[in-house]
Design an enzyme around this catalytic site. Structure first.
Site, PDB file in Angstrom:
ATOM      1  N   ARG A   1     -47.207  50.622  69.169  1.00  0.00           N
ATOM      2  CA  ARG A   1     -48.114  51.530  70.322  1.00  0.00           C
ATOM      3  C   ARG A   1     -49.488  51.284  69.819  1.00  0.00           C
ATOM      4  O   ARG A   1     -49.976  51.225  70.894  1.00  0.00           O
ATOM      5  CB  ARG A   1     -47.178  52.644  69.656  1.00  0.00           C
ATOM      6  CG  ARG A   1     -47.461  53.936  71.336  1.00  0.00           C
ATOM      7  CD  ARG A   1     -47.135  55.234  70.881  1.00  0.00           C
ATOM      8  NE  ARG A   1     -47.457  56.061  69.917  1.00  0.00           N
ATOM      9  CZ  ARG A   1     -46.203  56.712  68.812  1.00  0.00           C
ATOM     10  NH1 ARG A   1     -45.499  57.765  69.973  1.00  0.00           N
ATOM     11  NH2 ARG A   1     -46.632  57.204  68.161  1.00  0.00           N
TER      12      ARG A   1
ATOM     13  N   GLU B   1     -44.051  67.387  77.979  1.00  0.00           N
ATOM     14  CA  GLU B   1     -43.996  67.047  76.763  1.00  0.00           C
ATOM     15  C   GLU B   1     -44.446  67.957  75.785  1.00  0.00           C
ATOM     16  O   GLU B   1     -44.627  69.123  75.802  1.00  0.00           O
ATOM     17  CB  GLU B   1     -44.433  65.453  76.117  1.00  0.00           C
ATOM     18  CG  GLU B   1     -45.827  65.027  76.246  1.00  0.00           C
ATOM     19  CD  GLU B   1     -46.894  64.269  75.515  1.00  0.00           C
ATOM     20  OE1 GLU B   1     -45.724  63.543  75.186  1.00  0.00           O
ATOM     21  OE2 GLU B   1     -46.780  63.807  75.986  1.00  0.00           O
TER      22      GLU B   1
ATOM     23  N   TYR C   1     -54.860  56.380  67.632  1.00  0.00           N
ATOM     24  CA  TYR C   1     -54.581  56.448  65.790  1.00  0.00           C
ATOM     25  C   TYR C   1     -52.796  57.036  65.697  1.00  0.00           C
ATOM     26  O   TYR C   1     -51.868  56.934  67.245  1.00  0.00           O
ATOM     27  CB  TYR C   1     -54.855  57.907  65.860  1.00  0.00           C
ATOM     28  CG  TYR C   1     -53.892  59.493  66.783  1.00  0.00           C
ATOM     29  CD1 TYR C   1     -54.179  59.810  67.525  1.00  0.00           C
ATOM     30  CD2 TYR C   1     -53.342  60.076  65.472  1.00  0.00           C
ATOM     31  CE1 TYR C   1     -53.609  60.667  68.294  1.00  0.00           C
ATOM     32  CE2 TYR C   1     -52.421  61.669  66.273  1.00  0.00           C
ATOM     33  CZ  TYR C   1     -52.711  61.505  67.729  1.00  0.00           C
ATOM     34  OH  TYR C   1     -52.287  62.485  68.515  1.00  0.00           O
TER      35      TYR C   1
ATOM     36  N   LEU D   1     -46.486  60.409  76.288  1.00  0.00           N
ATOM     37  CA  LEU D   1     -46.607  59.266  75.082  1.00  0.00           C
ATOM     38  C   LEU D   1     -45.085  59.061  75.158  1.00  0.00           C
ATOM     39  O   LEU D   1     -44.326  59.908  74.444  1.00  0.00           O
ATOM     40  CB  LEU D   1     -47.757  59.718  73.723  1.00  0.00           C
ATOM     41  CG  LEU D   1     -47.468  59.146  72.765  1.00  0.00           C
ATOM     42  CD1 LEU D   1     -48.790  58.041  73.524  1.00  0.00           C
ATOM     43  CD2 LEU D   1     -48.006  60.305  71.264  1.00  0.00           C
TER      44      LEU D   1
ATOM     45  N   LYS E   1     -52.348  57.316  73.199  1.00  0.00           N
ATOM     46  CA  LYS E   1     -52.362  58.125  71.457  1.00  0.00           C
ATOM     47  C   LYS E   1     -53.767  57.942  71.040  1.00  0.00           C
ATOM     48  O   LYS E   1     -53.697  57.183  70.443  1.00  0.00           O
ATOM     49  CB  LYS E   1     -51.211  57.169  70.779  1.00  0.00           C
ATOM     50  CG  LYS E   1     -51.367  58.839  69.524  1.00  0.00           C
ATOM     51  CD  LYS E   1     -49.231  58.050  68.691  1.00  0.00           C
ATOM     52  CE  LYS E   1     -49.647  59.344  67.240  1.00  0.00           C
ATOM     53  NZ  LYS E   1     -49.238  60.532  67.941  1.00  0.00           N
TER      54      LYS E   1
HETATM   55  C1  LIG Z   1     -48.213  64.318  72.458  1.00  0.00           C
HETATM   56  C2  LIG Z   1     -46.994  64.208  71.406  1.00  0.00           C
HETATM   57  N1  LIG Z   1     -46.099  63.195  72.120  1.00  0.00           N
HETATM   58  C3  LIG Z   1     -45.200  63.200  71.478  1.00  0.00           C
HETATM   59  C4  LIG Z   1     -44.826  62.556  70.258  1.00  0.00           C
HETATM   60  C5  LIG Z   1     -44.497  62.163  69.310  1.00  0.00           C
HETATM   61  O1  LIG Z   1     -44.818  60.837  68.570  1.00  0.00           O
HETATM   62  P1  LIG Z   1     -44.057  60.309  68.099  1.00  0.00           P
HETATM   63  O2  LIG Z   1     -42.238  60.462  67.903  1.00  0.00           O
HETATM   64  O3  LIG Z   1     -44.004  58.618  67.703  1.00  0.00           O
HETATM   65  O4  LIG Z   1     -44.179  60.318  66.976  1.00  0.00           O
HETATM   66  C6  LIG Z   1     -46.218  62.866  69.703  1.00  0.00           C
HETATM   67  C7  LIG Z   1     -46.415  62.248  68.481  1.00  0.00           C
HETATM   68  O5  LIG Z   1     -47.493  63.002  67.503  1.00  0.00           O
HETATM   69  C8  LIG Z   1     -47.036  62.997  70.617  1.00  0.00           C
HETATM   70  O6  LIG Z   1     -48.466  63.766  70.024  1.00  0.00           O
END
Ligand SMILES: Cc1ncc(COP(=O)(O)O)c(C=O)c1O
Length: 291
Positions: free
Chosen positions: A52, A180, A33, A205, A147
């Site tokens: 991504r 994270e 997603y 991620l 993701k």
């Molecule tokens: C586990 C995780 N890490 C980091 C992020 C941040 O990613 P982004 O800046 O691309 O939204 C997300 C966003 O949903 C996430 O689910």
């Protein structure tokens, strides 16, 4: 006009949009997603999210249901039809519908769903005194760079955060290092004023928002180090913050009830939040869309 969802080629009223019970996303979380913020009618960091998405699909060998130009067109169309000026778009692609069997089905077409939301999901304006996070053990699988919709560990982490009155959960690996947030990337400004966030390998991620913010920070002469940091280092840091497409850049002022720095949003996180908001507001609106 009812809110619409896009489901496998059709725009359908959100309330009556369903997928099949043997969709592999439902049965195996065999799906990926993306969440893309919409600011002033335009997608924020769209190329990064599409890249991504391509990566996640490729790693799982899920064939995209559409080419990127068609996909982008439909994303814009859904935002336009739902009259989203500020909000977000959720996009999910599963390996498709097939009789339940673990291995990949043959000749199954991947399935796609898109929905939109209005603010306040994007961007959440940081509360004046920052947000609290709680730390939780890292329970996820070893391919967090994909993701995927396999989010049960994050569901548990977010629930724990909510029950503790915190905004986010920071997941901590067995060696005591922060990986994270449950749905965001974790950052600190260390004692030397260096921005620190974990290196984007398979353990986290790779955040699209964090990447853009790193670019903005570098452009302003700030030093960035991609390395692990412990909870103790975060508590001892000058500042902490988190980044994501739905929250943008939010100062973290408490970790497990203890203050970070002086317990107030720091100047670096606050300035980067402002810069990113400004950057997000300057993205190209989709063709033909007048907010
Ligand atoms: C586990 C995780 N890490 C980091 C992020 C941040 O990613 P982004 O800046 O691309 O939204 C997300 C966003 O949903 C996430 O689910």
């Amino acid at each position: 006009m009812p809110r619409l969802a896009y489901v496998n080629g059709r725009f359908i009223p959100h309330a009556s949009a369903f997928v099949h019970i043997e969709d592999r996303g439902y049965q195996f979380a065999d799906a990926v997603y993306e969440v893309v913020a919409v600011q002033d009618g335009a997608f924020v960091d769209l190329p990064g999210h599409l890249e991504r998405l391509r990566y996640s699909l490729g790693e799982l060998r899920i064939r995209p249901p559409l080419g990127l130009p068609a996909l982008t067109l439909i994303m814009h169309d859904l935002v336009r039809r739902n009259r989203i000026r500020d909000g977000s778009l959720y996009l999910q692609i599963t390996r498709g519908v097939a009789p339940r069997d673990f291995k990949f089905p043959t000749a199954t077409k991947s399935a796609i769903v898109m929905t939109t939301r209005r603010r306040p999901t994007a961007p959440v304006r940081p509360p004046a005194d920052g947000v609290a996070v709680v730390t939780v053990p890292e329970l996820r699988w070893a391919r967090r760079d994909i993701k995927s919709t396999s989010l049960l560990a994050q569901v548990l982490a977010k629930q724990q955060a909510a029950e503790a009155g915190a905004f986010e959960a920071w997941m901590v690996d067995p060696d005591g290092f922060v990986t994270e947030g449950a749905s965001s990337n974790a950052w600190i400004v260390d004692r030397n004023g260096v921005l620190v966030t974990r290196q984007a390998d398979r353990s986290i991620l790779k955040g699209v928002t964090g990447n853009a913010i790193a670019g903005l920070a570098a452009g302003r002469g700030l030093e960035i180090e991609r390395r692990k940091f412990s909870v103790a280092e975060a508590l001892n840091a000058r500042e902490a913050f988190l980044t994501s497409a739905t929250t943008f850049c939010v100062p973290v002022t408490r970790i497990d009830l203890q203050p970070v720095g002086d317990g107030r949003p720091g100047p670096v996180a606050t300035a980067l939040g402002r810069h990113y908001l400004d950057y997000a507001g300057r993205q190209e609106p989709p063709f033909g869309w007048a907010p």
